[in-house]
Write an enzyme that holds these catalytic residues in place. Structure first.
Site, PDB file in Angstrom:
ATOM      1  N   GLY A   1      67.316 105.255  74.649  1.00  0.00           N
ATOM      2  CA  GLY A   1      67.127 105.660  76.045  1.00  0.00           C
ATOM      3  C   GLY A   1      67.162 107.171  76.206  1.00  0.00           C
TER       4      GLY A   1
ATOM      5  N   PHE B   1      71.731 104.036  50.359  1.00  0.00           N
ATOM      6  CA  PHE B   1      71.963 102.903  51.247  1.00  0.00           C
ATOM      7  C   PHE B   1      71.221 101.692  50.696  1.00  0.00           C
ATOM      8  CE2 PHE B   1      73.634 102.468  55.732  1.00  0.00           C
ATOM      9  CZ  PHE B   1      74.674 103.345  55.571  1.00  0.00           C
TER      10      PHE B   1
ATOM     11  N   GLN C   1      71.071  89.660  61.874  1.00  0.00           N
ATOM     12  CA  GLN C   1      71.621  90.252  60.651  1.00  0.00           C
ATOM     13  C   GLN C   1      73.133  90.052  60.527  1.00  0.00           C
ATOM     14  OE1 GLN C   1      71.493  94.764  59.764  1.00  0.00           O
ATOM     15  NE2 GLN C   1      70.300  93.801  58.147  1.00  0.00           N
TER      16      GLN C   1
ATOM     17  N   HIS D   1      76.101  91.467  58.474  1.00  0.00           N
ATOM     18  CA  HIS D   1      76.443  92.625  57.636  1.00  0.00           C
ATOM     19  C   HIS D   1      77.442  92.162  56.578  1.00  0.00           C
ATOM     20  CE1 HIS D   1      77.938  96.523  56.402  1.00  0.00           C
ATOM     21  NE2 HIS D   1      77.010  97.117  57.133  1.00  0.00           N
TER      22      HIS D   1
ATOM     23  N   LEU E   1      83.467  96.626  61.569  1.00  0.00           N
ATOM     24  CA  LEU E   1      82.559  96.997  60.492  1.00  0.00           C
ATOM     25  C   LEU E   1      83.188  97.987  59.525  1.00  0.00           C
ATOM     26  CD1 LEU E   1      79.479  96.969  59.553  1.00  0.00           C
ATOM     27  CD2 LEU E   1      79.367  99.167  60.704  1.00  0.00           C
TER      28      LEU E   1
ATOM     29  N   GLU F   1      78.259 100.385  55.383  1.00  0.00           N
ATOM     30  CA  GLU F   1      77.560 100.275  54.097  1.00  0.00           C
ATOM     31  C   GLU F   1      77.705 101.569  53.289  1.00  0.00           C
ATOM     32  OE1 GLU F   1      73.924  98.046  54.277  1.00  0.00           O
ATOM     33  OE2 GLU F   1      72.881  99.582  53.156  1.00  0.00           O
TER      34      GLU F   1
ATOM     35  N   ARG G   1      70.810  93.686  52.874  1.00  0.00           N
ATOM     36  CA  ARG G   1      71.988  93.063  53.489  1.00  0.00           C
ATOM     37  C   ARG G   1      71.946  91.536  53.470  1.00  0.00           C
ATOM     38  NH1 ARG G   1      72.904  97.211  58.594  1.00  0.00           N
ATOM     39  NH2 ARG G   1      73.781  98.841  57.278  1.00  0.00           N
TER      40      ARG G   1
ATOM     41  N   HIS H   1      75.888  91.522  63.084  1.00  0.00           N
ATOM     42  CA  HIS H   1      75.829  92.976  63.222  1.00  0.00           C
ATOM     43  C   HIS H   1      74.651  93.467  64.052  1.00  0.00           C
ATOM     44  CE1 HIS H   1      76.393  97.122  62.146  1.00  0.00           C
ATOM     45  NE2 HIS H   1      75.274  97.198  61.464  1.00  0.00           N
TER      46      HIS H   1
ATOM     47  N   GLU I   1      67.195  98.816  69.909  1.00  0.00           N
ATOM     48  CA  GLU I   1      67.554  97.510  69.350  1.00  0.00           C
ATOM     49  C   GLU I   1      67.026  96.340  70.179  1.00  0.00           C
ATOM     50  OE1 GLU I   1      71.535  97.201  67.796  1.00  0.00           O
ATOM     51  OE2 GLU I   1      71.384  95.014  67.612  1.00  0.00           O
TER      52      GLU I   1
ATOM     53  N   ARG J   1      66.746  94.059  58.483  1.00  0.00           N
ATOM     54  CA  ARG J   1      66.691  95.510  58.660  1.00  0.00           C
ATOM     55  C   ARG J   1      67.431  96.207  57.529  1.00  0.00           C
ATOM     56  NH1 ARG J   1      70.304  99.374  60.786  1.00  0.00           N
ATOM     57  NH2 ARG J   1      71.780  97.814  61.526  1.00  0.00           N
TER      58      ARG J   1
ATOM     59  N   LEU K   1      68.853 103.565  63.542  1.00  0.00           N
ATOM     60  CA  LEU K   1      68.939 104.850  64.261  1.00  0.00           C
ATOM     61  C   LEU K   1      67.555 105.494  64.254  1.00  0.00           C
ATOM     62  CD1 LEU K   1      72.351 106.450  63.194  1.00  0.00           C
ATOM     63  CD2 LEU K   1      71.836 104.901  65.074  1.00  0.00           C
TER      64      LEU K   1
HETATM   65  C1  LIG Z   1      79.466  99.359  64.329  1.00  0.00           C
HETATM   66  C2  LIG Z   1      77.994  99.661  64.156  1.00  0.00           C
HETATM   67  C3  LIG Z   1      77.583 100.597  63.209  1.00  0.00           C
HETATM   68  C4  LIG Z   1      76.220 100.868  63.035  1.00  0.00           C
HETATM   69  N1  LIG Z   1      75.838 101.796  62.096  1.00  0.00           N
HETATM   70  C5  LIG Z   1      74.518 102.098  61.961  1.00  0.00           C
HETATM   71  C6  LIG Z   1      74.086 103.109  61.066  1.00  0.00           C
HETATM   72  O1  LIG Z   1      74.884 103.773  60.394  1.00  0.00           O
HETATM   73  N2  LIG Z   1      72.755 103.363  60.964  1.00  0.00           N
HETATM   74  C7  LIG Z   1      71.826 102.683  61.695  1.00  0.00           C
HETATM   75  O2  LIG Z   1      70.633 102.965  61.570  1.00  0.00           O
HETATM   76  N3  LIG Z   1      72.220 101.731  62.580  1.00  0.00           N
HETATM   77  C8  LIG Z   1      73.531 101.431  62.740  1.00  0.00           C
HETATM   78  N4  LIG Z   1      73.902 100.475  63.643  1.00  0.00           N
HETATM   79  C9  LIG Z   1      72.898  99.916  64.556  1.00  0.00           C
HETATM   80  C10 LIG Z   1      72.549 100.959  65.623  1.00  0.00           C
HETATM   81  O3  LIG Z   1      73.687 101.721  65.923  1.00  0.00           O
HETATM   82  C11 LIG Z   1      72.024 100.342  66.902  1.00  0.00           C
HETATM   83  O4  LIG Z   1      71.041  99.385  66.625  1.00  0.00           O
HETATM   84  C12 LIG Z   1      71.420 101.411  67.818  1.00  0.00           C
HETATM   85  O5  LIG Z   1      72.309 102.487  67.971  1.00  0.00           O
HETATM   86  C13 LIG Z   1      71.066 100.828  69.163  1.00  0.00           C
HETATM   87  O6  LIG Z   1      70.681 101.871  70.022  1.00  0.00           O
HETATM   88  P1  LIG Z   1      70.052 101.556  71.443  1.00  0.00           P
HETATM   89  O7  LIG Z   1      69.762 102.857  72.063  1.00  0.00           O
HETATM   90  O8  LIG Z   1      68.937 100.591  71.283  1.00  0.00           O
HETATM   91  O9  LIG Z   1      71.187 100.756  72.233  1.00  0.00           O
HETATM   92  P2  LIG Z   1      72.714 101.100  72.593  1.00  0.00           P
HETATM   93  O10 LIG Z   1      73.210 102.308  71.954  1.00  0.00           O
HETATM   94  O11 LIG Z   1      73.459  99.832  72.389  1.00  0.00           O
HETATM   95  O12 LIG Z   1      72.633 101.399  74.147  1.00  0.00           O
HETATM   96  C14 LIG Z   1      72.337 100.405  75.109  1.00  0.00           C
HETATM   97  C15 LIG Z   1      72.406 101.022  76.486  1.00  0.00           C
HETATM   98  O13 LIG Z   1      71.954 100.080  77.462  1.00  0.00           O
HETATM   99  C16 LIG Z   1      72.829 100.091  78.567  1.00  0.00           C
HETATM  100  N5  LIG Z   1      72.745  98.779  79.236  1.00  0.00           N
HETATM  101  C17 LIG Z   1      72.755  97.557  78.658  1.00  0.00           C
HETATM  102  N6  LIG Z   1      72.661  96.600  79.607  1.00  0.00           N
HETATM  103  C18 LIG Z   1      72.594  97.224  80.802  1.00  0.00           C
HETATM  104  C19 LIG Z   1      72.499  96.783  82.159  1.00  0.00           C
HETATM  105  N7  LIG Z   1      72.466  95.490  82.490  1.00  0.00           N
HETATM  106  N8  LIG Z   1      72.458  97.719  83.133  1.00  0.00           N
HETATM  107  C20 LIG Z   1      72.520  99.034  82.832  1.00  0.00           C
HETATM  108  N9  LIG Z   1      72.609  99.514  81.573  1.00  0.00           N
HETATM  109  C21 LIG Z   1      72.642  98.607  80.578  1.00  0.00           C
HETATM  110  C22 LIG Z   1      74.176 100.399  77.970  1.00  0.00           C
HETATM  111  O14 LIG Z   1      75.055 100.924  78.939  1.00  0.00           O
HETATM  112  C23 LIG Z   1      73.803 101.444  76.912  1.00  0.00           C
HETATM  113  O15 LIG Z   1      73.724 102.723  77.492  1.00  0.00           O
HETATM  114  C24 LIG Z   1      75.260 100.191  63.829  1.00  0.00           C
HETATM  115  C25 LIG Z   1      75.686  99.283  64.786  1.00  0.00           C
HETATM  116  C26 LIG Z   1      77.023  98.993  64.932  1.00  0.00           C
HETATM  117  C27 LIG Z   1      77.423  97.937  65.950  1.00  0.00           C
END
Ligand SMILES: Cc1cc2nc3c(=O)[nH]c(=O)nc-3n(C[C@H](O)[C@H](O)[C@H](O)COP(=O)(O)OP(=O)(O)OC[C@H]3O[C@@H](n4cnc5c(N)ncnc54)[C@H](O)[C@@H]3O)c2cc1C
Length: 557
Positions: free
Chosen positions: A15, A114, A227, A229, A239, A242, A273, A337, A361, A372, A378
């Protein structure tokens, strides 16, 4: 009523990256998030972000192939090519924005190994990569005067004559519902990991964006690809990145064997994974476990190295298990995960609904396919967050207005009021827990027809029970009782698309591993599954996978 050119739902990495781009392109841009932006789940990403940088002889085609193979040949290769080709420039741009990536002594950006990749190409900021990136992008958004609706919750999209014109949301501070009109909407609302328990995901990862788009008529593609993990703590699902295995940690069974030798002789602990999680689950199922877990062993890496490079893991080990990783191995198991499936988009983030884009995501551009690779998510958020903003900017040139009608607001107010007015009934928490534990049971590392049908029937039962859920807190200010109840509605929808996708796929591929159909079937199933909403039920379809240069071959690590 509020009005913008583009409304971005979600302030995680996808976003915020979209917002910065949209603002640069001169659009009146707003981001809306149910939590403060830097509390989005992106903040929890530890390990890093992939890119093939040419300064070390890496080439994007190799990154693309590793991703295609990792996806078990289900990822669309045109989309994977875009992501791998644009990764380097996007990474450097993040650096220039202010993300302080870790460096080698020479000053060159440092990469770590990785899973599923033949060379180290994961760039990182210690063990806080996501947090560092998110803070920088938030700063950039503020600098570029993006309007941020912080702690606002979206309850529905505005769709008029098949075109998306904004959303209805409530301001959690006041409880007032508002119309936010926009010429285009980018859904960047993150994953749905909490549809399963336990999960590595934050409690807010309830799949709201997936359900909103699904209800607007968009396909949920390859939802069976969930997935697991390989390294999470039993019980709470926390978590252990990795990065531990990337830096050389071993996996051991109860007999002290490095069992990956038998499953992935070449890549060992750094196979994909899905492969590592299946190996662990097999060891556990065959009785070579310790309390239903296997061991992650870092002892040979030494205390200084662990604390410098993997400090966060040491903290988790000390706080949650009371052990020092340089002295004891830690018990781990596969845990939910990430969701590879999601809102079907093209490589510009466009969905079939004009005006509605998706990135991050919640979207399925199809770069992850059946599995993945670590650190590709990221990257996905950054590349496709940016691209969806560019596409939305182009689209709105042909849109005159975002409309003025308040009729959607009135209907939404009535719907929420009816929920608040329900007589005393079931509490949301009981259903959420039953739903999520049944999903883990039925749609596990291994699954079969009976387990998937069991989960599907449970989802229907939970949907029926949902009509008796009551909200006890009738207040307006920060009514989390109401928010959790609305999130549960989204979760049940998402769960349905997962069980239906899973029941469709009659083979094993990537994360979808059926004990009753253990082989990959390229002849019939080199296909995407699609689940659409159809009245109160669902409609399913399949579509072809895009192959550009890599024909499917047997996948060995
Ligand atoms: C513990 C952990 C470690 C990870 N480590 C890695 C890594 O090292 N490398 C990698 O590539 N990936 C990693 N991942 C995966 C990766 O972090 C995520 O897939 C990615 O950051 C998702 O980003 P995003 O912007 O799609 O969503 P998010 O960062 O989840 O953001 C979602 C947004 O939507 C908003 N939202 C949701 N529903 C609503 C609603 N109804 N109304 C208003 N707002 C809403 C939330 O407030 C938030 O701001 C990891 C995931 C986890 C859980």
């Amino acid at each position: 009523m509020y009005e913008h050119d583009v409304l971005i739902i979600g302030a995680g990495l996808a976003g915020l990256r979209a917002a910065v781009e949209a603002e640069k392109l001169g659009l009146n841009t707003a981001v809306l998030s149910k939590v403060h932006p830097v509390r989005s789940h992106s903040c929890a990403a530890q390990g890093g972000i992939n890119a093939a940088l040419t300064d070390r002889g890496d080439v994007w085609e190799d990154h693309a192939y590793d991703t295609v193979k990792g996806s078990d040949f289900l990822g669309d290769q045109d989309a994977i090519e875009v992501m791998a080709r644009e990764a380097g420039d996007d990474l450097i741009e993040l650096e220039h924005m202010g993300v302080i990536f870790s460096r080698e002594k020479s000053g060159r950006l440092e990469a770590r190994a990785f899973g599923g990749q033949r060379v180290p190409r994961t760039f990182f900021v210690g063990a806080i990569t996501g947090s560092a990136m998110l803070h920088v992008l938030y700063e950039q958004a503020i600098k570029h005067d993006v309007r941020v609706y912080e702690e606002w919750f979206v309850t529905s999209l505005i769709i008029e004559e098949g075109v998306c014109h904004g959303a209805i949301a409530f301001n959690m501070h006041t409880g007032e519902m508002e119309t936010i009109r926009a010429k285009s909407v980018i859904m960047a609302a993150g994953g749905a990991g909490r549809v399963f328990e336990p999960s590595t995901n934050a409690l807010i990862c309830t799949g709201d964006g997936l359900a909103l788009a699904w209800n607007a008529g968009v396909s949920m593609m390859d939802m069976e690809m969930v997935q697991y993990h390989p390294t999470t703590l039993a019980g709470n699902g926390i978590l252990l990145s990795e990065a531990a295995r990337g830096e050389g940690a071993h996996l051991l069974n109860s007999e002290g064997d490095r069992f990956m030798e038998r499953y992935a002789p070449e890549f060992m602990e750094l196979a994909s994974r899905d492969v590592v999680s299946r190996a662990e689950q097999t060891e556990i199922n065959e009785g070579r476990s310790i309390n239903g877990n296997v061991l992650l062993d870092l002892r040979h890496l030494g205390k200084t190295f662990i604390e410098e490079r993997l400090g966060y893991l040491q903290e988790v080990a000390v706080e949650f298990r009371g052990i020092d990783l340089s002295e004891h191995p830690i018990e781990i198991r596969p845990g939910v995960h990430y969701i590879m499936g999601g809102i079907k988009t093209n490589v510009d983030g466009a969905t079939v609904v004009p005006g509605l884009y998706a990135a991050g995501e919640c979207a399925n551009v199809s770069v992850h396919g059946g599995n993945r690779l670590g650190a590709n998510s990221l990257l996905d958020t950054i590349v496709f967050g940016r691209r969806s903003a560019t596409a939305a900017a182009e689209y709105i040139k042909s849109v005159d207005s975002a409309g003025r009608s308040e009729e959607h607001l009135d209907a939404e107010k009535a719907r929420i009021q009816a929920l608040l007015d329900r007589p005393k009934g079931i509490r949301w928490a009981a259903i959420r827990n039953e739903l999520a534990t049944s999903m883990t049971e039925g749609i596990g590392v291994y699954r079969d027809q009976a387990s998937m049908e069991g989960a599907d029937a449970k989802v229907d039962e939970m949907r029926a029970k949902y009509s008796q859920v009551s909200v006890e807190n009738k207040g307006k200010v920060f009514n989390t009782d109401l928010i959790f109840t609305l999130e549960l509605d989204y979760m049940i929808d998402v769960a349905k698309t997962i069980t239906q996708g899973a029941l469709m796929r009659k083979e094993s591929r990537g994360a979808h591993s059926r004990t009753d159909m253990p082989d990959r079937d390229d002849k019939n199933w080199l296909k995407h599954t699609h689940v659409f909403k159809d009245g109160d039920g669902v409609r399913t379809e399949t579509s072809d996978v895009t192959i550009t240069q890599w024909q499917p071959v047997e996948r060995v690590y």
